[in-house]
Design a protein around this motif. Sequence first.
Motif, PDB file in Angstrom:
ATOM      1  N   GLU A 178      82.828  57.242  53.967  1.00  0.00           N
ATOM      2  CA  GLU A 178      81.631  56.626  54.371  1.00  0.00           C
ATOM      3  C   GLU A 178      81.500  56.900  55.663  1.00  0.00           C
ATOM      4  OE1 GLU A 178      79.233  54.793  52.278  1.00  0.00           O
ATOM      5  OE2 GLU A 178      80.372  55.458  50.588  1.00  0.00           O
ATOM      6  N   PRO A 179      80.185  57.268  56.029  1.00  0.00           N
ATOM      7  CA  PRO A 179      79.671  57.574  57.444  1.00  0.00           C
ATOM      8  C   PRO A 179      79.756  56.555  58.483  1.00  0.00           C
ATOM      9  CG  PRO A 179      77.712  57.519  56.193  1.00  0.00           C
ATOM     10  CD  PRO A 179      78.814  57.341  55.075  1.00  0.00           C
ATOM     11  N   TYR A 180      79.653  55.285  57.862  1.00  0.00           N
ATOM     12  CA  TYR A 180      79.577  54.181  58.999  1.00  0.00           C
ATOM     13  C   TYR A 180      80.906  53.342  59.520  1.00  0.00           C
ATOM     14  CZ  TYR A 180      75.202  54.255  56.373  1.00  0.00           C
ATOM     15  OH  TYR A 180      73.860  54.734  55.558  1.00  0.00           O
TER      16      TYR A 180
ATOM     17  N   MET B 235      82.815  51.520  64.519  1.00  0.00           N
ATOM     18  CA  MET B 235      83.908  50.818  65.624  1.00  0.00           C
ATOM     19  C   MET B 235      83.812  51.746  66.809  1.00  0.00           C
ATOM     20  SD  MET B 235      87.027  50.409  62.859  1.00  0.00           S
ATOM     21  CE  MET B 235      87.009  51.750  62.095  1.00  0.00           C
ATOM     22  N   ALA B 236      83.420  52.929  66.794  1.00  0.00           N
ATOM     23  CA  ALA B 236      83.465  53.688  68.136  1.00  0.00           C
ATOM     24  C   ALA B 236      82.283  52.978  68.955  1.00  0.00           C
ATOM     25  CB  ALA B 236      83.243  55.087  67.619  1.00  0.00           C
ATOM     26  N   HIS B 237      81.384  52.747  68.350  1.00  0.00           N
ATOM     27  CA  HIS B 237      80.062  52.156  69.387  1.00  0.00           C
ATOM     28  C   HIS B 237      80.526  50.866  69.763  1.00  0.00           C
ATOM     29  CE1 HIS B 237      76.115  51.582  70.766  1.00  0.00           C
ATOM     30  NE2 HIS B 237      76.311  50.215  70.287  1.00  0.00           N
TER      31      HIS B 237
ATOM     32  N   ASN C 145      88.403  59.678  67.190  1.00  0.00           N
ATOM     33  CA  ASN C 145      87.347  58.499  66.988  1.00  0.00           C
ATOM     34  C   ASN C 145      87.731  57.540  67.930  1.00  0.00           C
ATOM     35  OD1 ASN C 145      85.306  58.941  65.082  1.00  0.00           O
ATOM     36  ND2 ASN C 145      86.954  59.832  64.030  1.00  0.00           N
ATOM     37  N   GLY C 146      88.644  57.829  68.902  1.00  0.00           N
ATOM     38  CA  GLY C 146      88.755  56.507  70.116  1.00  0.00           C
ATOM     39  C   GLY C 146      89.725  55.755  69.860  1.00  0.00           C
ATOM     40  N   PHE C 147      90.653  55.852  68.946  1.00  0.00           N
ATOM     41  CA  PHE C 147      92.008  54.947  68.584  1.00  0.00           C
ATOM     42  C   PHE C 147      93.094  55.330  69.485  1.00  0.00           C
ATOM     43  CE2 PHE C 147      89.205  53.600  65.377  1.00  0.00           C
ATOM     44  CZ  PHE C 147      89.454  52.164  65.285  1.00  0.00           C
ATOM     45  N   GLU C 148      93.481  54.439  70.283  1.00  0.00           N
ATOM     46  CA  GLU C 148      94.536  54.714  71.228  1.00  0.00           C
ATOM     47  C   GLU C 148      96.028  54.787  70.698  1.00  0.00           C
ATOM     48  OE1 GLU C 148      95.896  53.345  75.848  1.00  0.00           O
ATOM     49  OE2 GLU C 148      94.079  52.284  74.704  1.00  0.00           O
ATOM     50  N   GLU C 149      95.961  53.673  69.725  1.00  0.00           N
ATOM     51  CA  GLU C 149      97.502  53.480  69.042  1.00  0.00           C
ATOM     52  C   GLU C 149      97.040  53.904  67.207  1.00  0.00           C
ATOM     53  OE1 GLU C 149     101.075  53.596  69.190  1.00  0.00           O
ATOM     54  OE2 GLU C 149     100.401  52.250  71.028  1.00  0.00           O
TER      55      GLU C 149
ATOM     56  N   GLU D 200      71.365  51.632  61.687  1.00  0.00           N
ATOM     57  CA  GLU D 200      71.155  50.421  61.168  1.00  0.00           C
ATOM     58  C   GLU D 200      72.183  49.792  60.443  1.00  0.00           C
ATOM     59  OE1 GLU D 200      68.511  49.200  62.174  1.00  0.00           O
ATOM     60  OE2 GLU D 200      66.996  50.722  62.458  1.00  0.00           O
ATOM     61  N   ASP D 201      73.097  50.271  59.770  1.00  0.00           N
ATOM     62  CA  ASP D 201      74.074  49.598  59.083  1.00  0.00           C
ATOM     63  C   ASP D 201      74.787  48.896  60.319  1.00  0.00           C
ATOM     64  OD1 ASP D 201      76.126  49.691  56.722  1.00  0.00           O
ATOM     65  OD2 ASP D 201      77.312  50.186  58.489  1.00  0.00           O
ATOM     66  N   ALA D 202      74.985  49.714  61.508  1.00  0.00           N
ATOM     67  CA  ALA D 202      75.874  49.071  62.378  1.00  0.00           C
ATOM     68  C   ALA D 202      75.075  47.897  63.095  1.00  0.00           C
ATOM     69  CB  ALA D 202      76.265  50.017  63.440  1.00  0.00           C
TER      70      ALA D 202
END
Length: 746
Positions: A191-193, A198-200, A243-247, A457-459
């Motif tokens: 899904e795109p959301y 999570m990144a935002h 997508n920004g996940f460090e671990e 809008e989903d976020a």
Amino acid sequence: MTATTPQATSTTPAFCEGIQYFSETVPGFETYGKAPAIAEGSKSIADSADPVAVFQTMLGADALRYLTLQVTASKASGHPGGFASQAEAYAALVMLGHKNIVTEVGHHAPGFYSAMFLDRSLEDMGIVNVQQVRDKFREKDGLLGHLSGFIPGLLAPAGPLGQGQHFAMAGALLHREKLFAFTMGDGGMGEPYPMSSMAHFHTAYPSITNFLPVLVWNGYSQEHHSMVSTKTNAEMIAYWQGNGFEEVILVDAKEFDDKNQPEDYVDSTAFSLKQRMAFTKAVLQGVDKAAKSALGGKLTVFIIKQLKGAGVHARGAKSHNLYPKDTLDAPHIVSALKERALTAAAWELVRTNCERAGGGPAAKTVVTEFTLPLADLGELPLEEFAVGGEAKISTTAMGVLVGKVGERDRTFIVTNADGNEASAIANINQALKIIHPTTDDLYNQSPNGQVYEPLSEDACAGLAVGLSLFGARSLWCSYESFAINGLPIWQTVTQAMAELRRPTPATVTLFTAGALEQGRNGWTHQRPEIEAYFAAMMRNGNVFPLFPPDANSIQACYEWALTARNKGVVITASKSPLPIRTTFEQTRQGLQDGAIVLHEVDSPQAPHNQGGSKKVVFAVVGDMTLMPVFEAAAFLETEGIGVRIVSVVNPRRLYRASDVAWDTCSEADGGFLSDEKFAEMFGGDALIGVTGGASGMLEPVMLRSNCPRDTFAWKRGETTASAGQLMAFNGLTAEALTKRAIELVH
């Protein structure tokens, strides 16, 4: 292990009643099962490398698999395969003391119910043994097919994919010392959301990392291979890092396989005991590391890669769903249950660990089992404008109050997809500041702001309703035309609120920039059909769309919304200056009655009286739509026809009680306009319903009226230079209203 079907004995724990197969032995139990790995008085295991803890985590995973399969097969219905593929990860979270677990996978429901049974949470529903779990599964007032707000110990509902991260992030925001894990399917990841939200969130709240995605990478979605099934481990790790996940912690069952399973995705339950222990240890230590990382300030994901259906009746997508043939008597179900069967002593050990984990049953410990303390808002600074005075912008008037709420309640969040200024609520941004890593006074930005502005809008909807579900105040603002993209999770939560066993603040929305104000933008910005969505939901019992006619009314509507509990309150208003037509007291009465009489003139004595002593009633939804109605009324009155203009503020109140499932809702609201008052307000010689949105919003009025009647409503969008031209395109003109009124009274 070998299995028999012994009769229950005096040594069989009472909660095991209903378990169909017990094993005679469990390999390794004599060595590693002598005492619970979670000691009495403790909330978790002491050491994730301890073989006793590893073995008992494996035992917990098998218990979850067994229950999941037996419970679903008891109804030949439900979804065992997805949860089975991550049972070790769920068991590891529990053994480590983490029970604030949500999911975006509604199909994991029977596994979650099994977990709630094992830790005794379901006893709050009167479910004390396995037979009762079987009996209640997928039954009314029981264990619903997908997670809901009704089940003790479960934090959030789950149905549509791509929603679970919102609940985890809301929990993390409100309870920064606790871990909020959520299971996520590799189908749902498509899904795109989830990833963008999570990144935002991480950009807005870089220090809040105590939510943990647990990716269930099992190679299959509901009916076929998942779209990420061809990725290599390195590619999957890179994807999350990108997508920004460090671990990123990934445990692949294939690396432990000693049975030469040929596919990329393998079943750990087929391994030897030694390799099952090795795999479970890797999962347990990986989850431990991930939890500590997330609680320690790193954006972290844990990925368990294991074949869908591991340890149940089928593998791959074929394990996803049970069909009428998949009964408890079916040979393949019997075989699978016998393979996963445990001894009575093993069941007792698993239950003890589950009950002790986290300090007790989830129903007694997780955050949503308690009412969140809220800041006292005190008296809001409402400003009552003079009726008939200078035109005012409704949204701006509400914005003042929103700013004060945020100043007095620092947990309060406003969400918007970068459009507050465009909706004439820049004052919200000015008072509360947009959350952004770049401080900029010109754009009202601050890292410590309270206005959350992802472009999805989903976020927007997701975080707002997640906060409300978890007990906090929030407000989701959107253009009416784009809000549809956030409605699935709004609906999920609002429906769950109807079942919650505790009060929680209403989900409150403000939808602006309606179709009639978006002429130049054309049909892409003219989608008031969204109102049909809410019109349909009004019958649920806890959904209240509000249509304040002016800047006084919207303040009273928001004041009411702030006191509402377990409701979905939708405020729709224009961002244009409009006449002041009501007092606060009128709207407060209208919120109770459903509508307000704005104007009434009996049949005047006119030289060309065409209607005799006739009276036309206009039932009007919206604010701008009142303009052609008042114009029509002025003409009709010159023709000797009486007119009553009624502003429909709270249409849910205008249904009959029998039309609405209000009495099935927690925090039930049974307020409806009586037949006598309805006749007094809407009775006449003709009734014309008028709305700039979907005609369904007028159903309560049309359903109860007995006089000749008609409806004027939105038809479709077009590019126009003004609201008047757009209304004309849709037949919403004074001339058309006048003509139809005269026809109806003759």
